[in-house]
Enzyme design. Structure first.
Site, mmCIF file in Angstrom:
data_model
loop_
_atom_site.group_PDB
_atom_site.id
_atom_site.type_symbol
_atom_site.label_atom_id
_atom_site.label_comp_id
_atom_site.label_asym_id
_atom_site.label_seq_id
_atom_site.Cartn_x
_atom_site.Cartn_y
_atom_site.Cartn_z
ATOM 1 N N LYS A 112 -1.081 14.398 -29.408
ATOM 2 C CA LYS A 112 0.099 15.143 -29.874
ATOM 3 C C LYS A 112 -0.102 15.723 -31.266
ATOM 4 C CE LYS A 112 2.228 13.646 -26.242
ATOM 5 N NZ LYS A 112 3.018 14.324 -25.265
HETATM 6 C C1 LIG Z 1 -1.440 9.213 -24.707
HETATM 7 C C2 LIG Z 1 -0.778 10.165 -23.779
HETATM 8 N N1 LIG Z 1 -1.437 10.572 -22.705
HETATM 9 C C3 LIG Z 1 -0.870 11.405 -21.820
HETATM 10 C C4 LIG Z 1 0.423 11.856 -21.973
HETATM 11 C C5 LIG Z 1 0.982 12.806 -20.960
HETATM 12 O O1 LIG Z 1 0.955 14.136 -21.447
HETATM 13 P P1 LIG Z 1 1.972 15.210 -20.889
HETATM 14 O O2 LIG Z 1 3.325 14.690 -21.158
HETATM 15 O O3 LIG Z 1 1.669 16.431 -21.671
HETATM 16 O O4 LIG Z 1 1.721 15.344 -19.440
HETATM 17 C C6 LIG Z 1 1.154 11.452 -23.087
HETATM 18 C C7 LIG Z 1 2.541 11.876 -23.344
HETATM 19 O O5 LIG Z 1 2.984 12.904 -23.044
HETATM 20 C C8 LIG Z 1 0.533 10.614 -24.023
HETATM 21 O O6 LIG Z 1 1.172 10.248 -25.120
HETATM 22 N N1 LIG Z 2 4.346 11.132 -23.699
HETATM 23 C C1 LIG Z 2 5.225 11.865 -24.515
HETATM 24 C C2 LIG Z 2 6.503 12.248 -23.837
HETATM 25 C C3 LIG Z 2 7.064 13.515 -24.417
HETATM 26 O O1 LIG Z 2 6.231 14.564 -24.041
HETATM 27 P P1 LIG Z 2 6.227 15.990 -24.697
HETATM 28 O O2 LIG Z 2 4.819 16.437 -24.522
HETATM 29 O O3 LIG Z 2 7.194 16.806 -23.945
HETATM 30 O O4 LIG Z 2 6.599 15.885 -26.137
HETATM 31 C C4 LIG Z 2 5.432 11.090 -25.798
HETATM 32 O O5 LIG Z 2 4.504 10.423 -26.213
HETATM 33 O O6 LIG Z 2 6.479 11.127 -26.375
#
Ligand SMILES: Cc1ncc(COP(=O)(O)O)c(C=O)c1O
Ligand SMILES: N[C@@H](CCOP(=O)(O)O)C(=O)O
Length: 464
Positions: A112
Site C-alpha cells: 500500500k
Molecule cells: C498484504 C496484502 N495483500 C493483499 C491485499 C489484497 O489487495 P487488494 O485489496 O488490492 O486486492 C491486501 C489488502 O488489500 C494486503 O494488505
Molecule cells: N487489504 C486492504 C483493504 C482495503 O483495500 P484498498 O486497497 O481498497 O484500500 C487493507 O489493508 O486495508
C-alpha cells in the site's frame, strides 16, 4: 484525459477532480474515458528508466499536465525517498519460471505504501495549491490504514480518520496505526469486520450532502489514483524480467487479492498494452473471486478470519471496474448488475462473458493450511520467508501449473507484519528495527460499536 463513472451518471472530470471525488457521485467508480495504449517501441524505450522515471511516464498519460512536471517530479522523488530499497519494488528470482516482486520496502512494510506515499504528497499539494480542505476517510483490514496514516501524518491542512475491524488486524498492523500520536489522525476500531467498515465509508461517501459538508476524501482503492500508481510496478517488473532479452516474454502475474484493487491495476496495465498472459487471482478462504472465475457467480459469502487478515474481504470493491470492461463499457448494464447485487445478493455472468473472464484470469482461494505449508516449504527449499498473503499468491501460482512460462508473484507484505502466522510454522524471525520499536509504544484508538450513527458523531467531532 477525462474520467467517467462505471454507472454513467457523472459528467466527465479531469484528473485532480477525479481524485478529490474518490467514490463517483453516482455510487460507481471512476475510470478513464479511454485507456491510453503504450506501443512496444515505447515500452522498449522505458527499459532503462528508474522506478520514479517510469512513474512519471505512466502518469503523464493520465494527468493532462494538471500538475506541472517539475512539481510532479519532486512529489514522486519525495514519495519514494522513504523506501528502504532504491529500486522501490525490487525483483527476486526464485527459479527460471518464478520471480517475486517485493512490494514491501516502504515505511509500513506493505504494498500500500507504493500508492499511498504518493497520495500523501498529492493531497498535500492540492491542499496548499488549491486551498482544498482534505478530510480523509478510509476503511482498512490493516495495511491501507497504516500506509495512509504514514503518508499524511502531521501534514498541514489534512485530517485522516481510519476505520479498522477491532481485534481483526495483526498486532503489528494495529500498532502501526494506533501508536501515531499526531493530532490529525483518528483511529476508530469498529466492532465488526472489514466489509462492515467499507460499507459504512461507502454509505458516507454516497451521502453527497455529508460528503460535501465535511470535505470527505478517499484513500482506498475506490480512488482511481491508487489503481494508477499500482500499475507502475507491473510495467517495472515486466521490464526487469525482460532486460536484455531479444525476444521479450509474455508474463503471468500472481496477485494476492481482496478488494481486487491490485489485480485490477494489473488488468489496466494489460489493457494499456503490457504483454501479460494470465493474471492469477489468489485469495484466502474468503474465496468469492475464485468462485466467480470458476462459475461466473459473484456472491459474497460468509466472512472468515484467516492467517492473511488483510485479505479477509468478501465484497471486492474494484470488481465493478472489471465488470465495466467485461460488459464492453456499458454503464447501464453495470448499474443494473450492481442493483441486482444489492437486491438479490449476487450477480451471475454466463456464456461468452464467462469464457472471457476465464481467458484472462486463473484463481485459487488458498486454505489456511495451504498458506502455512507454503510458508514452511519456501523457507526450507528457498530460504525465503513469505508473508501469509504472498503465500496465498504462491499457492495459486503452484496450483495454476504455469510451468515453462514466467510468472511474477507479488509479495504484498513483509512477514514481520504477520508473525502470528509465521510462529504457527515454527519459524522464528527477526523484526526489522522499525517494527520492533513499535512494541513498547502507547496506543491511541477509540473502540466503537458497529453503529453508523455513533461513527458519524465521532467523525463530525474530529473533522470540525
Ligand atoms: C498484504 C496484502 N495483500 C493483499 C491485499 C489484497 O489487495 P487488494 O485489496 O488490492 O486486492 C491486501 C489488502 O488489500 C494486503 O494488505
Ligand atoms: N487489504 C486492504 C483493504 C482495503 O483495500 P484498498 O486497497 O481498497 O484500500 C487493507 O489493508 O486495508
Amino acid at each position: 484525459m477525462q474520467y467517467v463513472s462505471t454507472r454513467g451518471h457523472v459528467k466527465p472530470k479531469g484528473f485532480i477532480d477525479t481524485v478529490l471525488m474518490g467514490l463517483a457521485d453516482d455510487g460507481g467508480l471512476m475510470i478513464p474515458e479511454q485507456t491510453p495504449v503504450v506501443s512496444s517501441e515505447q515500452l522498449q524505450a522505458w527499459a532503462s528508466l528508474s522506478y520514479e522515471q517510469l512513474f512519471l511516464e505512466i502518469f503523464s498519460l493520465y494527468i493532462n499536465d494538471e500538475i506541472p512536471k517539475d512539481e510532479l517530479r519532486a512529489m514522486v522523488a519525495r514519495s519514494y525517498s522513504s523506501f528502504r530499497n532504491k529500486e522501490v519494488t525490487p525483483l527476486k528470482k526464485v527459479h527460471d519460471s518464478l520471480y517475486i516482486l517485493e512490494l514491501f520496502h516502504g515505511p509500513t512494510f506493505a504494498f500500500k505504501d507504493v500508492a499511498l506515499q504518493f497520495m500523501g504528497e498529492f493531497y498535500s499539494y492540492v491542499s496548499k495549491k488549491q486551498g482544498e480542505i482534505i478530510h480523509i476517510l478510509g476503511a482498512t483490514s490493516g495495511d491501507t490504514g497504516a500506509a495512509a496514516i504514514q503518508g499524511v501524518r502531521g501534514k498541514e491542512g489534512i485530517k485522516i480518520c481510519i476505520l479498522h475491524p477491532h481485534q481483526r488486524v495483526s498486532k503489528i498492523q494495529e500498532l502501526q496505526m494506533t501508536t501515531v500520536q499526531d493530532d490529525n489522525v483518528l483511529n476508530l476500531a469498529v466492532k465488526g469486520n472489514f466489509d462492515d467498515c467499507q460499507k459504512i465509508i461507502k454509505d458516507l461517501f454516497f451521502d453527497l450532502k455529508f460528503k460535501g459538508k465535511h470535505h470527505l476524501r478517499a484513500i482506498n482503492s475506490i480512488n482511481f489514483v491508487r489503481i494508477l500508481a499500482q500499475t507502475v510496478y507491473y510495467f517495472y517488473a515486466y521490464l526487469q524480467v525482460n532486460q536484455g532479452n531479444d525476444k521479450p516474454q509474455l508474463i503471468n502475474f500472481s496477485v494476492p487479492s481482496g478488494n481486487f484493487g491490485n489485480v485490477f491495476s494489473g488488468y489496466l496495465a494489460k489493457k494499456m498494452g503490457l504483454p501479460v498472459n494470465k493474471l492469477i487471482i489468489a485469495t484466502n478462504e474468503n474465496n468469492i473471486l475464485e468462485r466467480f472465475v470458476r462459475t461466473g457467480e459473484y456472491k459474497p459469502g460468509d466472512f472468515r478470519s484467516t492467517h492473511s487478515p488483510s485479505m479477509d474481504i468478501q465484497v471486492a470493491s474494484n470488481f465493478e471496474r472489471y465488470l465495466y470492461y467485461l460488459l464492453n463499457e456499458d454503464a447501464e448494464k453495470v448499474s443494473a448488475y450492481m442493483e441486482q447485487l444489492k437486491s438479490e445478493g449476487k450477480i451471475v455472468i454466463t456464456g461468452e462473458d464467462l469464457l472471457k473472464v476465464q481467458s484472462e484470469f486463473v484463481a485459487l482461494g488458498a486454505t489456511n493450511q495451504q498458506c502455512l505449508d507454503l510458508i514452511a516449504k519456501y523457507k526450507s527449499e528457498h530460504d525465503y520467508l513469505l508473508d501469509p498473503h504472498t503465500a496465498c499468491g504462491i499457492a495459486a501460482y503452484e496450483h495454476a501449473h504455469m510451468d515453462g512460462e514466467v510468472t511474477v508473484a507479488l509479495a504484498t507484505a513483509h512477514p514481520a507484519k504477520f508473525d502470528e502466522a509465521i510462529i504457527l510454522c515454527e519459524i522464528e524471525q527477526e523484526f526489522p528495527e522499525e517494527i520492533a520499536k513499535l512494541l513498547d509504544q502507547p496506543q491511541f484508538q477509540t473502540v466503537v460499536e458497529l453503529d453508523e450513527a455513533e461513527i458519524v458523531r465521532q467523525l463530525i467531532d474530529f473533522y470540525q
